[in-house]
Design an enzyme around this catalytic site. Structure first.
Site, PDB file in Angstrom:
ATOM      1  N   THR B  41      62.279 112.207  44.259  1.00 16.84           N
ATOM      2  CA  THR B  41      63.224 112.349  45.370  1.00 16.84           C
ATOM      3  C   THR B  41      64.557 112.956  44.925  1.00 16.84           C
ATOM      4  O   THR B  41      65.184 113.722  45.653  1.00 16.84           O
ATOM      5  CB  THR B  41      63.444 110.959  46.000  1.00 16.84           C
ATOM      6  OG1 THR B  41      62.177 110.463  46.425  1.00 16.84           O
ATOM      7  CG2 THR B  41      64.383 111.019  47.180  1.00 16.84           C
ATOM      8  N   SER B  46      69.182 117.349  49.696  1.00 17.20           N
ATOM      9  CA  SER B  46      70.186 118.334  50.117  1.00 17.20           C
ATOM     10  C   SER B  46      71.300 118.544  49.093  1.00 17.20           C
ATOM     11  O   SER B  46      72.080 119.484  49.227  1.00 17.20           O
ATOM     12  CB  SER B  46      70.810 117.911  51.448  1.00 17.20           C
ATOM     13  OG  SER B  46      69.820 117.882  52.450  1.00 17.20           O
ATOM     14  N   ILE B  48      74.033 116.712  48.414  1.00 21.13           N
ATOM     15  CA  ILE B  48      75.364 116.528  49.013  1.00 21.13           C
ATOM     16  C   ILE B  48      75.959 115.200  48.556  1.00 21.13           C
ATOM     17  O   ILE B  48      75.280 114.174  48.544  1.00 21.13           O
ATOM     18  CB  ILE B  48      75.260 116.536  50.552  1.00 21.13           C
ATOM     19  CG1 ILE B  48      74.858 117.939  51.017  1.00 21.13           C
ATOM     20  CG2 ILE B  48      76.570 116.108  51.201  1.00 21.13           C
ATOM     21  CD1 ILE B  48      74.570 118.013  52.479  1.00 21.13           C
ATOM     22  N   HIS B  50      78.188 112.834  50.044  1.00 20.87           N
ATOM     23  CA  HIS B  50      78.662 112.639  51.417  1.00 20.87           C
ATOM     24  C   HIS B  50      80.119 112.182  51.426  1.00 20.87           C
ATOM     25  O   HIS B  50      80.567 111.442  50.554  1.00 20.87           O
ATOM     26  CB  HIS B  50      77.770 111.639  52.145  1.00 20.87           C
ATOM     27  CG  HIS B  50      76.438 112.235  52.496  1.00 20.87           C
ATOM     28  ND1 HIS B  50      76.269 113.056  53.578  1.00 20.87           N
ATOM     29  CD2 HIS B  50      75.236 112.156  51.874  1.00 20.87           C
ATOM     30  CE1 HIS B  50      74.999 113.456  53.629  1.00 20.87           C
ATOM     31  NE2 HIS B  50      74.361 112.925  52.590  1.00 20.87           N
ATOM     32  N   VAL B 173      54.299 101.827  34.849  1.00 29.88           N
ATOM     33  CA  VAL B 173      54.073 100.385  34.783  1.00 29.88           C
ATOM     34  C   VAL B 173      52.843 100.080  35.621  1.00 29.88           C
ATOM     35  O   VAL B 173      52.762 100.472  36.791  1.00 29.88           O
ATOM     36  CB  VAL B 173      55.307  99.624  35.312  1.00 29.88           C
ATOM     37  CG1 VAL B 173      55.031  98.124  35.386  1.00 29.88           C
ATOM     38  CG2 VAL B 173      56.510  99.915  34.429  1.00 29.88           C
ATOM     39  N   CYS B 400      66.312 135.332  32.291  1.00 27.40           N
ATOM     40  CA  CYS B 400      66.186 135.319  33.751  1.00 27.40           C
ATOM     41  C   CYS B 400      67.224 136.267  34.322  1.00 27.40           C
ATOM     42  O   CYS B 400      68.420 136.054  34.186  1.00 27.40           O
ATOM     43  CB  CYS B 400      66.395 133.912  34.290  1.00 27.40           C
ATOM     44  SG  CYS B 400      66.616 133.826  36.074  1.00 27.40           S
ATOM     45  N   CYS B 402      67.629 137.230  37.533  1.00 26.24           N
ATOM     46  CA  CYS B 402      68.195 136.903  38.848  1.00 26.24           C
ATOM     47  C   CYS B 402      69.405 135.985  38.693  1.00 26.24           C
ATOM     48  O   CYS B 402      70.381 136.104  39.405  1.00 26.24           O
ATOM     49  CB  CYS B 402      67.164 136.224  39.726  1.00 26.24           C
ATOM     50  SG  CYS B 402      65.671 137.194  39.975  1.00 26.24           S
ATOM     51  N   CYS B 435      63.486 136.123  42.379  1.00 25.47           N
ATOM     52  CA  CYS B 435      62.132 136.522  41.962  1.00 25.47           C
ATOM     53  C   CYS B 435      61.291 135.305  41.633  1.00 25.47           C
ATOM     54  O   CYS B 435      60.101 135.428  41.355  1.00 25.47           O
ATOM     55  CB  CYS B 435      62.157 137.528  40.811  1.00 25.47           C
ATOM     56  SG  CYS B 435      61.962 136.838  39.175  1.00 25.47           S
ATOM     57  N   CYS B 440      60.472 136.002  34.436  1.00 26.69           N
ATOM     58  CA  CYS B 440      60.852 135.238  33.246  1.00 26.69           C
ATOM     59  C   CYS B 440      59.855 134.164  32.847  1.00 26.69           C
ATOM     60  O   CYS B 440      59.937 133.652  31.748  1.00 26.69           O
ATOM     61  CB  CYS B 440      62.250 134.647  33.407  1.00 26.69           C
ATOM     62  SG  CYS B 440      62.384 133.434  34.721  1.00 26.69           S
TER      63      CYS B 440
END
Lengths: 421, 476, 123
Positions: B41, B46, B48, B50, B173, B400, B402, B435, B440
């Protein structure tokens, strides 16, 4: 082949070429022909030659060398010629910036960082492949979903297999070529799925890469879902409706361990954007005049960085011309500007170059939006070229001669495609 | 050997707890089932921090959100991860929503959130000219930040390891027993004995608690799909843009990420499986339909990547943090949004709870609060780049294109613990650009192979069966 | 003998002409749809004796790369392609190799050699 040594870097060159693939190599030859003395090619791979080294299939050089070569043979010939002409080639190097005075900042692990003055610059960075993100295929994000070009490098250069049961999305040439490669290497290619109602690759590749091996091509189909937690284990494929959305209840699942994507190329324009060059929203490449010069003075461009080509020979042709013009520019020769804009009209997606001039012969590269049989390409009222057929996947070249252009007195020439009865 | 504390789960919560515990003279082990930290997770959200005013006061979430928010500056200064307080705007698109902005402001101020300002249409459009001209008003919150959550996890864990944390990766576990007052964790890699155990297992915290007989709660996964857009759109918004929740929309945000891409999402949909991280055509349409009412200049054609994450949601919709009926076993469950924001405050709270439960805390005087600065080539000035390349040529080799990531940075990441393509990607951004690793990946594999001395065939995308290549099967 | 009409897609150049071969069951009667002599020849050959160039790679030891691209010096019968590819899977060569070096001389009596398609230096 002799190992390319690392040449001494000078503080200035007549022409600096960014990219050592087929476009960059041919541009160097062109610049030499125009009389440029010092030429530097900056290439980011271990060895210049670009994508040609991994394109081990034949089909290169029919126009340029008048014989059919494989990619590596084509690259090796060109590299040899470039070396013999005294062009400096540095590999494993990267251009970070080019300023308005054409001061080029480059970096490599061998040379460190350098700022070098260029009389003229040629951009020849090539293209990159579109990825899953660009078409947002739903599903999980397992390993085993990769672009056909990456698979080609893994198989042909590094000697590994990306998998054994392969589904290919997209009928671009690299995808077709890889269908044959994977089959010859013992993998099972379960099918090629193309969302459009027509194939995107060259006919010869449809025949030699699919028909020869009984690999099915499913037109108007796409991959609707990717399955598998860690490694891909299946895809759901489905026909698409007229809005190109998959028709879910007609879909079926294909167990596989690899999905290759051959869904098109995008010009590699990081540097062009950084230089604020004017870009064409259709080609995604810089807007160029008939000298292949971009919107920045003395900065030229050629090859896939300008628009995606399907034949390396056309890249070579275009790059020779860009290189010649860059060479002339570096020697202080200026040609009169263009006076006619080419405007893609009915059924035409783009034309390169974007402008031309009355008093010269021009080769115009263009693509149509959809397939046509028995059609004409018209340039306003001044010129018509009849074609037996035209396909979006096959670039069309048209030669425009002054004798036609001199009859045109406007500033925008509209290019249309018409069906003939 | 008996550990003082075993932490189950190496997400942002477990990582923050581990780093906080390492301030004390304790023997701590962290057990993570994936082969990289922050791979669940914590990686797929997002990103952020908050502002502090969205969660209701009176809830545990509401309290820890604002407390956590204020701790990130110090962590950022010490640990060096992508973080910036860019501010956020909650926008009202209809006149009848303005009252909601007032209510939100009052809620924030009651919790002590500073700097909240109501902006009228004119001010809003002056600050965010690409917002839809339908915007009526907005609530500006300067305390809101954006963060690279996976980098925060790596930095916290790297620091904890520097201070003595033991890390057991790719270990799960599978059972919990007791011997006298010692908790015995049966894991895939053997038994681990500990006096205290912190269950920070995220989506699986209910299953871990059940193994221990330490809680009767259920985690439901709620999926959020996110879509990343090309850097071409950099600057289209300056602040994170929140819509007000309406009947039609669950709140799709426009997020200017730390690295310059724009991210749009998330959706919010309960799913049956804790492994269902699929993106969907419906999610895609929901996100772009919603976002285009806020920022019409965003096009689905700019999408470069998509992913989905799963929030660990409890029936109460609040966090569940505290000692359980089983001695020494502490639950940290239901850490959904704003869990990332709250993580540093959760960590402090856990230390307090452990102390209350009898854990002896003795400050470690040689605690190293800071991590050595990472090299981020793309963020350096030309002069700094030049100096760096002269000193170490491997920073002069771009891998890389990009995201302008150098070989040196990738080697650094591998030496810091990256084991997979994703591990390198999330530590360095190599493969994260437009890309998506097309160029890469093969180079990164060469570096992983060289540094870890493993064959290509042993390299995975993210552990387990996520192999990349197989050997050629020579026939004949 | 039955007369047949068979269609081929010309692969001689990117134009991809749609070719039509009329056969009276004994011999080719007429080729239609071509725009050049090469197209006509291709249609005849494709009808009577389809041939393909085979390009693949073989293992190489001691070189700057682990694979060497190779090709047949001339097109071979279409139905022998996979046999040849399988045969080439057994081959291991040692660097250095130069473009044009013969890797296998007339393998499987296929009528042509398999040659290297690039240089690979020894390391």
């Amino acid at each position: 082949m002799r190992k390319l040594t690392s040449p001494q870097l000078k503080s200035s060159y007549d022409v600096i070429i960014v990219g050592g693939g087929p476009a960059g190599l041919a541009a160097a030859i062109g610049a030499k022909e125009a009389g440029a003395e010092s030429i530097l090619i900056v290439d980011r791979e271990q060895k210049a030659g670009g994508i040609l080294w991994q394109c081990i299939h034949p089909g290169f050089g029919l126009h340029h060398f008048k014989e059919e070569l494989t990619g590596p043979e084509y690259a090796q010939r060109f590299l040899k010629q470039v070396e013999e002409e005294g062009v400096a080639v540095i590999s494993d190097a990267y251009v970070l910036d080019i300023d308005k005075e054409r001061q080029v900042t480059l970096m490599s692990s061998v040379y460190g960082m350098h700022s070098i003055k260029a009389g003229a610059v040629v951009l020849a960075m090539g293209a990159r492949e579109r990825t899953r993100g660009a078409i947002h295929t739903p599903g999980t994000r397992p390993s085993g979903v990769l672009t056909a070009g990456l698979a080609q490098k893994l198989v042909n250069m590094l000697g590994y297999m990306p998998g054994r049961r392969i589904v290919i999305l997209g009928s671009g040439d690299i995808g077709l070529i890889m269908a044959r490669r994977m089959t010859l290497e013992g993998a099972e290619v379960l099918g090629v799925f193309e969302i459009m109602p027509y194939a995107n690759g060259l006919n010869r590749n449809i025949v030699q890469c699919l028909h020869d091996f009984d690999i099915p091509l499913h037109l108007s189909h796409t991959v609707a879902q990717i399955h598998g937690q860690e490694r891909i284990n299946a895809v759901t494929v489905a026909p698409v409706d007229d809005k190109l959305n998959p028709i879910a209840d007609k879909g079926w699942e294909i167990p596989c361990d690899t999905l290759l994507l051959a869904i098109g190329l995008i010009p590699e324009n990081e540097l062009s954007r950084q230089l604020n060059l004017r870009l064409d929203p259709v080609t995604n490449g810089p807007i160029v005049n008939s000298a292949m010069e971009t919107s920045m003075d003395g900065v030229f461009a050629c090859g896939n960085v300008v628009h995606i080509h399907d034949l390396v020979d056309f890249v070579t042709q275009e790059a020779l011309s860009a290189g010649r013009n860059a060479g002339e520019y570096a020697l202080g020769q200026r040609r009169p500007g263009d006076n006619i804009r080419l405007v893609p009209g009915n059924g035409v997606s783009y034309c390169v170059p974007h402008t031309i001039s009355t008093h010269q012969t021009h080769t115009v590269y263009m693509r149509v939006r959809k397939p046509h049989e028995r059609c004409s390409i018209t340039f306003g009222e001044v010129y018509e070229k009849k074609l037996r057929y035209a396909f979006p996947a096959e670039m069309i070249t048209v030669t425009l001669k002054p004798e036609f252009l001199e009859t045109f007195h406007g500033d925008a020439l509209v290019v249309d495609v018409h069906d003939r009865e | 050997m008996v550990y003082d504390v075993a932490i189950i789960g190496g997400g942002i919560t477990g990582s923050a707890i581990a780093r906080e515990l390492m301030r004390y003279r304790l023997r701590v082990i962290l057990i993570e089932k994936e082969c990289e930290i922050g791979a669940g997770t914590s990686k797929a959200n997002s990103g952020i921090i908050h502002a502090g005013h969205h969660s209701r006061s009176g809830t545990l979430k509401g309290r820890l959100e604002w407390a956590g928010n204020q701790m990130w500056d110090e962590l950022h200064a010490d640990l060096d991860f992508g973080f910036r307080r860019g501010g956020e705007l909650t926008v009202a698109m209809k006149p009848d929503q303005v009252a909601d902005l007032h209510e939100l402001k009052a809620n924030g101020e009651a919790k002590g959130v500073t700097g909240l300002e109501l902006w009228d249409k004119e001010r809003t459009l002056k600050e965010e000219p690409n917002l839809s001209s339908d915007v009526v008003a907005s609530l500006y919150a300067p305390t809101s930040g954006i963060i690279n959550p996976y980098e925060a996890c790596y930095s916290l864990i790297d620091n904890a390891v520097r201070n003595g944390l033991e890390l057991s990766l790719e270990n799960a576990v599978i059972g919990i027993e007791w011997q006298d007052d010692v908790i015995m964790l049966n894991t895939r890699k053997g038994r681990i004995a500990t006096r205290y155990c912190v269950n920070a297992a995220g989506l699986f915290s209910d299953e871990i608690a059940a193994m221990a007989g330490a809680g009767n709660f259920t985690i439901r996964p709620r999926k959020g799909e996110e879509y990343l857009l090309d850097k071409r759109l950099m600057g289209i918004v300056r602040h994170t843009i929140f819509p007000l929740a309406t009947a039609e929309s669950k709140g799709i945000l426009v997020i200017p990420t730390f690295d310059g891409t724009i991210m749009v999402g998330p959706t919010a949909q309960f799913v049956d499986s804790k492994y269902d991280r699929t993106t969907s055509a419906a999610g895609f349409n929901e996100v772009f339909d919603s976002v285009r009412t806020l920022v019409p200049g965003i096009s689905p054609r700019d999408c470069i990547a998509q992913f989905a994450g799963l929030r660990a949601v409890l029936e109460s919709e609040d966090f569940l943090i505290g000692p359980s009926s089983v001695r020494g076993f502490i639950n940290v469950a239901g850490i959904q949004s704003p869990g990332l924001t709250a993580a540093p405050a959760i960590a402090k709270l856990i230390v307090e709870i452990l102390a209350d439960e009898g854990l002896q805390l003795e400050h470690k005087e040689n605690f190293m609060a800071q991590n050595p600065k990472r090299v981020r080539f793309a963020a350096l000035s030309r002069r700094e780049q030049m100096r760096l390349v002269a000193a170490n040529p491997s920073y002069g080799r771009i891998v890389c294109r990009c995201e302008l990531v150098t070989e040196g940075e990738i080697v650094d990441a591998i030496r810091a613990g990256a084991r997979t393509l994703d591990g390198v990607k999330f530590r360095t951004r190599a493969g994260m650009g437009r890309c998506q690793g097309g160029f890469c990946s093969a180079r990164v594999m060469e570096l992983l192979s060289r540094e870890l001395n493993v064959p290509f065939t042993a390299i995975t995308k993210r552990g387990g069966k996520s192999w990349i290549v197989t050997d050629r099967e020579e026939r004949g | 003998m039955n007369a047949t009409l068979t269609h081929y897609l010309c692969i001689g150049c990117p134009l991809g002409c749609r070719l039509e071969v009329e056969d009276d069951g004994n011999d080719i009667v007429q080729v239609r749809g071509h725009q050049c002599k090469r197209g006509e020849n291709f249609a005849k050959e494709e009808h009577k004796d389809p041939r393909r160039m085979v390009t693949t790679t073989v293992a190489i030891r001691g070189g700057e790369l682990p694979r060497l691209p190779v090709k047949t010096a001339a097109p071979i019968p279409k139905n022998r392609m996979q046999d040849l590819a399988d045969e080439l899977h057994k081959v291991v060569v040692t660097a250095p190799i130069n473009l044009g070096d013969v890797i296998l001389a007339n393998p499987l009596d296929i009528g042509t050699d398999v040659v290297a398609a690039r240089d690979i230096a020894a390391v």
